[in-house]
Design a protein around this motif. Sequence first.
Motif, PDB file in Angstrom:
ATOM      1  N   GLU A 145      -4.395-111.911  52.295  1.00 17.33           N
ATOM      2  CA  GLU A 145      -4.274-112.898  51.222  1.00 17.33           C
ATOM      3  C   GLU A 145      -5.458-112.918  50.267  1.00 17.33           C
ATOM      4  O   GLU A 145      -5.300-113.317  49.108  1.00 17.33           O
ATOM      5  N   VAL A 146      -6.639-112.503  50.720  1.00 20.45           N
ATOM      6  CA  VAL A 146      -7.815-112.627  49.851  1.00 20.45           C
ATOM      7  C   VAL A 146      -8.278-111.307  49.250  1.00 20.45           C
ATOM      8  O   VAL A 146      -8.974-111.301  48.239  1.00 20.45           O
ATOM      9  N   TRP A 147      -7.889-110.176  49.859  1.00 24.76           N
ATOM     10  CA  TRP A 147      -8.424-108.895  49.384  1.00 24.76           C
ATOM     11  C   TRP A 147      -7.563-108.338  48.250  1.00 24.76           C
ATOM     12  O   TRP A 147      -6.339-108.414  48.308  1.00 24.76           O
ATOM     13  N   PRO A 148      -8.178-107.766  47.204  1.00 24.46           N
ATOM     14  CA  PRO A 148      -7.412-107.178  46.088  1.00 24.46           C
ATOM     15  C   PRO A 148      -6.438-106.114  46.567  1.00 24.46           C
ATOM     16  O   PRO A 148      -6.718-105.354  47.494  1.00 24.46           O
ATOM     17  N   ALA A 149      -5.276-106.060  45.905  1.00 27.60           N
ATOM     18  CA  ALA A 149      -4.179-105.203  46.355  1.00 27.60           C
ATOM     19  C   ALA A 149      -4.526-103.721  46.361  1.00 27.60           C
ATOM     20  O   ALA A 149      -4.086-102.974  47.228  1.00 27.60           O
ATOM     21  N   LYS A 150      -5.323-103.275  45.396  1.00 25.59           N
ATOM     22  CA  LYS A 150      -5.568-101.852  45.225  1.00 25.59           C
ATOM     23  C   LYS A 150      -6.203-101.219  46.456  1.00 25.59           C
ATOM     24  O   LYS A 150      -5.876-100.086  46.834  1.00 25.59           O
ATOM     25  N   THR A 151      -7.132-101.927  47.088  1.00 27.81           N
ATOM     26  CA  THR A 151      -7.856-101.367  48.243  1.00 27.81           C
ATOM     27  C   THR A 151      -7.533-102.092  49.545  1.00 27.81           C
ATOM     28  O   THR A 151      -8.180-101.876  50.554  1.00 27.81           O
ATOM     29  N   ARG A 152      -6.518-102.945  49.530  1.00 33.08           N
ATOM     30  CA  ARG A 152      -6.218-103.768  50.704  1.00 33.08           C
ATOM     31  C   ARG A 152      -5.843-102.934  51.921  1.00 33.08           C
ATOM     32  O   ARG A 152      -6.313-103.197  53.034  1.00 33.08           O
ATOM     33  N   SER A 153      -5.005-101.927  51.742  1.00 26.40           N
ATOM     34  CA  SER A 153      -4.559-101.145  52.896  1.00 26.40           C
ATOM     35  C   SER A 153      -5.718-100.413  53.553  1.00 26.40           C
ATOM     36  O   SER A 153      -5.788-100.313  54.781  1.00 26.40           O
ATOM     37  N   VAL A 154      -6.644 -99.908  52.739  1.00 26.90           N
ATOM     38  CA  VAL A 154      -7.798 -99.198  53.292  1.00 26.90           C
ATOM     39  C   VAL A 154      -8.685-100.153  54.076  1.00 26.90           C
ATOM     40  O   VAL A 154      -9.111 -99.865  55.208  1.00 26.90           O
TER      41      VAL A 154
END
Length: 417
Positions: A145-154
């Motif tokens: 919920e808090v981490w930006p989508a672009k690097t969330r999976s990493v």
Amino acid sequence: MESTITIPSDSEVGRDKISAYLWSVFLICFLGNASAGTISTIASVYLPVIADQLASVGSAERIYEISAYINALYLAGWAIGGMTWGIISDKIGRAKSLAMCLGAVGIFTICVSYAGSWEVLVGLRLLGGIAVGGVMVITMTLLSEVWPAKTRSVVMGIVSIGFPVGIFSSGLVNLWVNDWRQAFFIGVLPLILAAISYVHLKESTKWELSQLNIVGTESRKNSHFKAPGLIHGAVVFGSMLIALWSAFSWMPTWVQSLLRESSGQTERGSVMMILGFGGIMGGILSGWIVKVIGVKKSMLVCFSGALSISILLYGFTGEFSYWIYPAITFLSFFFGISQGLLSFYIPQLFAIDIRAGATGFCFNAGRVITALAVFSLGSLVVYLGGYGNALLLFSGFLLVGFFFVLVSKSPSQQNNQ
């Protein structure tokens, strides 16, 4: 005229900006998972010694029974905690719930050091498992919920390796600390994290918005147990979990049973460190593997690879030899890929207002069966002719996961908010 509030999308909230606060959230979640990994497996590496010391009657059957209770009740607690704390955090918030869970993990782990009987120890491990289950669910939900989508999976893939880092650490503790009672003072670490979390963590903005009567949240009346993707997530995660925890709970004892002229302390510690190392590598590489071959193929590789190694390891090993170490490395590598992939994948299946509860169900529904499997494994050792045959039997659940993934269509991530 009342204004209408809507939940911003990831592209509208923070975009790709990563602040110092977000890095601190990442660190707390990583260390929380690492503490959970250490505390979850530290009993396994000391299990032969603990059961022998606390058994009133030193027969092999009695030691098997006590060992089974210690492992199975912990996993049962974990399942209960994962499901209940997920729902609780949907109600009271992620930050507050995480601090409470970490504090409980620390307290109940330290108390194990003073257990005067195996019944008390089992009770404390049950309570500790309930708290650990909450930590594992809430950390992943908070980050989603808090981490930006672009690097969330990493980032979530990296946080997922906190658990195998903890497994590796439990092996180190075993090598450095002979007394199992002293080893359980490792509970001081989650206590420190709990204090930091209580003071430092803020509630997720998305969670706060989901608690309001606003467009796109309560008006949808989402239900934890009617969410699309719930069964898919629970079966896939649970079938892998049974094989994984049967291995993590009993492999040190299995190795001990293969030894002829050794106390087993070095070998048990080494096995747990290797399990952790392989899991770390699998978790780190999981994101890149998915980008290359996709989610479904990645899961099929995990299930088929883990099953093949399990057959080789448990079915054809009659005495200890050093080829066991690389085989365990490959086995834990496949386990690590699956956990890294699913830790990111499953929370994204659900809307924010039910995310933690639904994720907790997927993570832990299979853990109930896992607890029964781990308990039964200890009981079946005598009837099946050894730990290897019992472990091989429960590795068969990997076939369930493989065929379910093969014939299933993965739910789309329509609730990826």
